[in-house]
Design an enzyme around this catalytic site. Structure first.
Site, PDB file in Angstrom:
ATOM      1  N   LYS A 172     -26.413  45.086  24.022  1.00 25.46           N
ATOM      2  CA  LYS A 172     -27.860  44.912  23.961  1.00 25.46           C
ATOM      3  C   LYS A 172     -28.357  44.787  25.399  1.00 25.46           C
ATOM      4  O   LYS A 172     -27.986  43.855  26.118  1.00 25.46           O
ATOM      5  CB  LYS A 172     -28.219  43.668  23.158  1.00 25.46           C
ATOM      6  CG  LYS A 172     -29.722  43.419  23.132  1.00 25.46           C
ATOM      7  CD  LYS A 172     -30.095  42.272  22.221  1.00 25.46           C
ATOM      8  CE  LYS A 172     -31.598  42.031  22.266  1.00 25.46           C
ATOM      9  NZ  LYS A 172     -31.992  40.912  21.395  1.00 25.46           N
TER      10      LYS A 172
ATOM     11  N   LYS B 155     -28.247  48.865  21.541  1.00 25.41           N
ATOM     12  CA  LYS B 155     -29.685  48.659  21.483  1.00 25.41           C
ATOM     13  C   LYS B 155     -30.267  48.625  22.883  1.00 25.41           C
ATOM     14  O   LYS B 155     -29.707  47.921  23.723  1.00 25.41           O
ATOM     15  CB  LYS B 155     -29.938  47.325  20.770  1.00 25.41           C
ATOM     16  CG  LYS B 155     -31.368  46.898  20.694  1.00 25.41           C
ATOM     17  CD  LYS B 155     -31.432  45.515  20.094  1.00 25.41           C
ATOM     18  CE  LYS B 155     -32.884  45.074  20.103  1.00 25.41           C
ATOM     19  NZ  LYS B 155     -33.057  43.730  19.639  1.00 25.41           N
TER      20      LYS B 155
END
Ligand code: PBG
Length: 326
Positions: free
Chosen positions: A196, A249
């Site tokens: 992330k 992400k």
């Protein structure tokens, strides 16, 4: 021209193109992220046209509509009133909090629905960080992990099928696995936000939840967008700690990372087409600069082609409708 190889021969007819097509995207690949709040009505989110903070009744309507087009998995993100936010984020493990109540309501209505919960403190933390903030501004890792474990167990008890730690603290996957197992939730899966990145593309999401950090940024826990090898390190650690699925992400600007994880791990790989990616597609489409349906389906297919098994996308319901011919 004398050409032994003419790749266009494989593209000359729709049926031939269909025969040789390498990838596809369908509603079975989608998880639909939804914003929830306590309020009586649905509140539209400015930078995400078509998305709202949903009331309990609005949520049931949206889930029903998505199920009707083949989307069966949902990720819940709560907007919490300022008055419930504290520096230790304790509302995150309130058994009667908004998320546990919503999980129970959805499972009561549709026992077969797949529910994914966000494990992180930012909606509940008065500092707007995913972890507990020390007086000197540091984000405390191990203290945070202890709270995340309580949060994950609370969600599992209320009916979560998959808990998804998005906080990026070290060691949280292993600790959550142990905590879940100790409480008898060995069947609850962990979808780790493995890679992330500290991304500008989360802006609209933070507006949606009113969850932007009050000071500082998230760069001491989320990854540097410049880094690629580091994602492999995170993937190795999450897998060793017992993650069932790994996530990258954002998705679109990080297709190389999706491919890296796909090649390096035997675990399923998820990708999150985040709020800013949605906002870009919406904004250009609203201006008539992009054909929304074609651009969105191409973006989703691209994420699948990069190696994602499934995709969290705010377009889940709409894309499923388009794919069904609607
Ligand atoms: C926070 C969280 C964020 C998103 C999902 N979980 C934002 C952040 O890290 O600041 C972003 C999702 C999106 O932008 O769509 N734990």
């Amino acid at each position: 021209m004398i050409l032994p190889h003419r790749p266009r021969r494989n593209r000359k007819h729709p049926a031939i193109r269909a025969m040789v097509r390498e990838h596809h995207v369908g509603p079975e690949h989608f998880i639909y992220p939804l914003f929830i709040h306590e309020g009586a009505g649905d509140v539209p989110i400015g930078a995400m046209p078509g998305c709202s903070r949903l009331s309990p009744a609005g949520l049931l309507r949206e889930v029903e509509a998505a199920r009707a087009v083949g989307v069966h998995s949902f990720a819940l993100f709560p907007a919490v009133p300022e008055a419930q936010k504290t520096s230790d984020g304790r509302e995150a493990h309130n058994r009667d909090g908004l998320v546990p109540r919503t999980l129970r309501a959805l499972k009561d209505r549709w026992p077969d629905v797949v529910l994914v919960t966000d494990v992180a403190l930012d909606p509940y933390n008065s500092d707007g960080h995913d972890g507990i903030v020390a007086p000197d501004g540091r984000i405390l890792n191990d203290e945070t992990v202890a709270v995340l474990c309580k949060q994950a167990v609370t969600q599992a008890r209320a009916g979560a099928d998959i808990v998804a730690p998005s906080d990026m603290m070290d060691g949280r996957v292993g600790a959550i696995r142990l905590a879940l197992d100790a409480e008898g939730f060995s069947e609850v899966s962990i979808l780790a936000y493995t890679a992330k990145y500290a991304s500008a593309f989360y802006g609209p999401f933070r507006e949606a939840l009113d969850s932007a950090p009050k000071s500082g940024d998230k760069k001491t826990y989320q990854m540097d967008p410049a880094n690629r090898r580091e994602a492999l390190r995170e993937a190795r650690l999450d897998a060793a700690e017992g993650a069932d699925m790994l996530m990258v992400k954002p998705a679109g600007p990080y297709l190389d990372i999706i491919r890296d994880l796909r090649d390096a791990s035997e675990l399923p790989i998820a990708a999150y087409q985040v709020s800013g990616e949605y906002a870009m597609l919406k904004a250009a489409s609203e201006r008539g600069w992009l054909d929304e349906k074609r651009a969105v389906l191409e973006s989703l297919l691209g994420i699948r082609r990069a190696g994602a098994d499934f995709i969290l996308t705010y377009y889940a319901k709409q894309a499923a409708q388009w794919l069904a011919g609607g």
